[in-house]
Design a protein around this motif. Structure first.
Motif, short mmCIF file in Angstrom:
data_model
loop_
_atom_site.label_atom_id
_atom_site.label_comp_id
_atom_site.label_asym_id
_atom_site.label_seq_id
_atom_site.Cartn_x
_atom_site.Cartn_y
_atom_site.Cartn_z
N ALA A 138 -3.72 -15.08 5.09
CA ALA A 138 -2.79 -14.87 6.15
C ALA A 138 -3.64 -13.99 6.42
N LEU A 139 -2.67 -12.96 7.51
CA LEU A 139 -3.06 -11.98 7.50
C LEU A 139 -2.50 -10.81 7.20
N PRO A 140 -3.59 -9.91 6.26
CA PRO A 140 -2.42 -8.38 5.80
C PRO A 140 -1.90 -8.12 6.22
N ASP A 141 -0.59 -6.91 5.28
CA ASP A 141 -0.02 -6.37 6.34
C ASP A 141 0.03 -5.22 7.28
N SER A 142 -0.65 -4.59 5.75
CA SER A 142 -1.63 -3.07 6.49
C SER A 142 -3.09 -3.12 6.12
N VAL A 143 -3.75 -2.20 6.72
CA VAL A 143 -5.21 -2.85 5.96
C VAL A 143 -5.55 -0.47 6.52
N GLY A 144 -7.20 -0.55 6.03
CA GLY A 144 -7.44 1.04 6.28
C GLY A 144 -7.83 0.80 7.36
N PRO A 145 -9.00 1.92 7.37
CA PRO A 145 -9.74 2.63 9.09
C PRO A 145 -10.19 0.99 8.99
N ALA A 146 -10.57 1.29 10.08
CA ALA A 146 -12.21 0.44 10.70
C ALA A 146 -13.88 1.20 9.70
N ILE A 147 -13.97 0.16 8.85
CA ILE A 147 -14.78 0.83 8.24
C ILE A 147 -15.87 0.16 10.15
N ILE A 148 -16.00 -0.30 10.18
CA ILE A 148 -17.26 -0.49 11.69
C ILE A 148 -16.36 -1.12 12.44
N SER A 149 -16.05 0.15 13.94
CA SER A 149 -15.33 -0.33 14.91
C SER A 149 -15.67 -1.78 15.51
#
Length: 167
Positions: free
Chosen positions: A47-58
């Motif tokens: 499933a898609l996460p509710d929230s993620v951190g900042p992008a490591i690789i744009s």
């Protein structure tokens, strides 16, 4: 053109149209049967996460080539829309990789599921003369390993995906 020649031409055209329709029907049936066989192996996608951190690789823009059953780069997955090609954007987060596809559902690859990220010359109907396809090998919740292929618009951007600390 005389009447017998016209009739013979019309009959040949009708036979050709029926033959083409039969071939298309058989190809469609084969794709559907492949999807039914693979359904057990694939199961449900993460499933898609509710929230993620900042992008490591744009975001890297390019073409989603498709997903295949590992290790066979020719065994394209027919379940759902995993086998459909389309424009896509690939982004790496601390929690995993997001594949946003145009006209298709997004794919979430959890970080703990990723087993390898490498470049290849080909995957599922797309072959190049150079290593220009990013192949992400990951394990589904069902336990099956698959390779997800992505061809970036700018091949130089793929280098940041295959570094040691990207996995």
């Amino acid at each position: 053109m005389n009447t017998p020649t016209l009739v013979a031409s019309m009959v040949m055209a009708a036979v050709l149209v029926l033959l083409i329709a039969l071939v298309i029907r058989q190809l469609t049936r084969g794709w559907l049967h492949r999807a039914q066989r693979q359904m057990v192996l694939i199961g449900r996608l993460p499933a898609l996460p509710d929230s993620v951190g900042p992008a490591i690789i744009s975001a890297t823009k390019g073409l989603y080539v498709g997903s295949t059953l590992a290790p066979s780069w020719l065994d394209r997955i027919a379940v759902g829309d995993l086998g459909d090609r389309g424009k896509a954007t690939l982004t790496r987060y601390p929690e995993g990789i997001m594949v946003q596809r145009s006209g298709a559902t997004p794919i979430w690859i959890p970080d703990e599921s990723i087993t390898a990220i490498r470049t290849e010359r080909g995957i599922a109907g797309k072959a190049l003369t150079h290593d220009g396809i990013l192949a992400i090998r990951w394990r589904l919740p069902s336990g099956t390993e698959i390779d997800t292929g992505f061809r970036g618009d700018d091949r130089r951007e793929l280098a940041q995906w295959v570094t040691e600390d990207a996995v």
